[in-house]
Design an enzyme around this catalytic site. Structure first.
Site, PDB file in Angstrom:
ATOM      1  CB  SER A  99     -37.730 -14.449   6.850  1.00  0.00           C
ATOM      2  OG  SER A  99     -36.399 -14.530   7.297  1.00  0.00           O
ATOM      3  CG  ASP A 229     -35.393  -7.390   9.187  1.00  0.00           C
ATOM      4  OD1 ASP A 229     -34.620  -8.146   9.814  1.00  0.00           O
ATOM      5  OD2 ASP A 229     -36.266  -7.812   8.411  1.00  0.00           O
ATOM      6  CG  HIS A 258     -36.898 -10.672  10.489  1.00  0.00           C
ATOM      7  ND1 HIS A 258     -36.657 -10.421   9.158  1.00  0.00           N
ATOM      8  CD2 HIS A 258     -37.010 -12.037  10.588  1.00  0.00           C
ATOM      9  CE1 HIS A 258     -36.609 -11.555   8.485  1.00  0.00           C
ATOM     10  NE2 HIS A 258     -36.829 -12.546   9.331  1.00  0.00           N
TER      11      HIS A 258
END
Length: 278
Positions: A99, A229, A258
């Site tokens: 991320s 995601d 995610h």
């Protein structure tokens, strides 16, 4: 030392864990917003068992690092990683970022000294750029990130709980197997950090343009991304980023969220290992 701190040029203390044989190939893990090195527990233990040296740090303003009110942007994040890798004298390392940590990792790798980096892995990562603009019409509107900032300022504890209980792990999907302990651990990590640093980091992860970083990196890069995601939509991240890399590989995961490193380590870890060993 199996853990410690490195002090950066502006006096910030960056906490890190450093486990395993110091002669083994290092793997450096970069966590997402607003978490800490603890988010990599599963991967750290897995790769430690595979004989690697494993390192994870708390980004400035996050976890056990100094709760900074300045420097909470990608250039300084990358400079902090340079300070860490210099301090530990890491060579031939694999940098794995999730991320926001994927942005930090590629921003660092593009600036790393020769010999420091062997490969990079970006998992559910924010590059090339998240926010919508004329150049990035498929991005998320700035109002989405303004909403994050407003929610954090209104009630950070509630906001962090809602993110973990909902889209981060896909726990808002029908039939999802919800883990209350996973939600609590996400919340615990988030609340360890500083509110100002977390607020600033929203701009860092959403508005930084990593296009030139992706173009300039010469080492092999693996992009891993869950097709479900909800935090970093795949079509405006990994599927664009792969086109910019000289030595890129894209691997996508139908139905995964995610936070797939936590929900599906049995899937993610073997693929990571195969790429590192290839």
């Amino acid at each position: 030392m199996s853990s410690g701190f490195v002090t950066t040029k502006d006096g910030t203390q960056i906490f890190y864990k450093d486990w395993g044989p110091k002669t083994a190939q290092p793997i450096v893990f970069h966590h997402g917003w607003p978490l800490s090195a603890d988010d990599w527990d599963n991967q750290m233990m897995f790769f430690l068992g595979e004989g690697f040296r494993v390192i994870a740090h708390d980004r400035r303003g996050h976890g056990r690092s100094t709760q900074t009110d300045t420097g909470n942007e990608m250039d300084t994040y990358a400079a902090d990683v340079i300070a860490l890798t210099d301090h530990l004298d890491l060579k031939n390392a694999v940098h794995v970022g999730h991320s926001t940590g994927g942005g930090e990792a590629i921003h660092y790798v593009a600036r790393a000294k020769p010999g420091r980096v062997a490969k990079a892995v970006l998992i559910g990562a924010v590059p090339p750029i998240m926010v919508k603009s004329a150049k990035n019409p498929g991005g998320l509107p700035i109002e989405v990130f303004d909403g994050f900032r407003a929610a954090q300022n209104a009630n950070r504890a509630q906001f962090f709980h809602d993110v973990a209980a909902g889209p981060f792990y896909g726990f808002n999907r029908p039939g999802a197997k919800i883990s209350p302990a996973t939600i609590e651990n996400w919340w615990r990590q988030g609340m360890m950090g500083g509110a100002k640093a977390h607020y600033d980091c929203i701009k860092a992860f959403s508005e930084t343009d990593f296009t030139e970083d992706l173009k300039s990196v010469d080492v092999p890069v693996l992009l891993m991304h869950g097709e479900d995601d909800q935090i970093v939509p795949i079509d405006d991240s990994a599927r664009l980023g792969i086109k910019l890399l000289k030595k890129g590989t894209l691997k996508t995961y139908p139905g995964l969220p995610h936070g797939m490193c936590t929900t599906h380590p049995d899937v993610v870890n073997p693929d990571l290992l195969a790429f590192i060993k290839a």
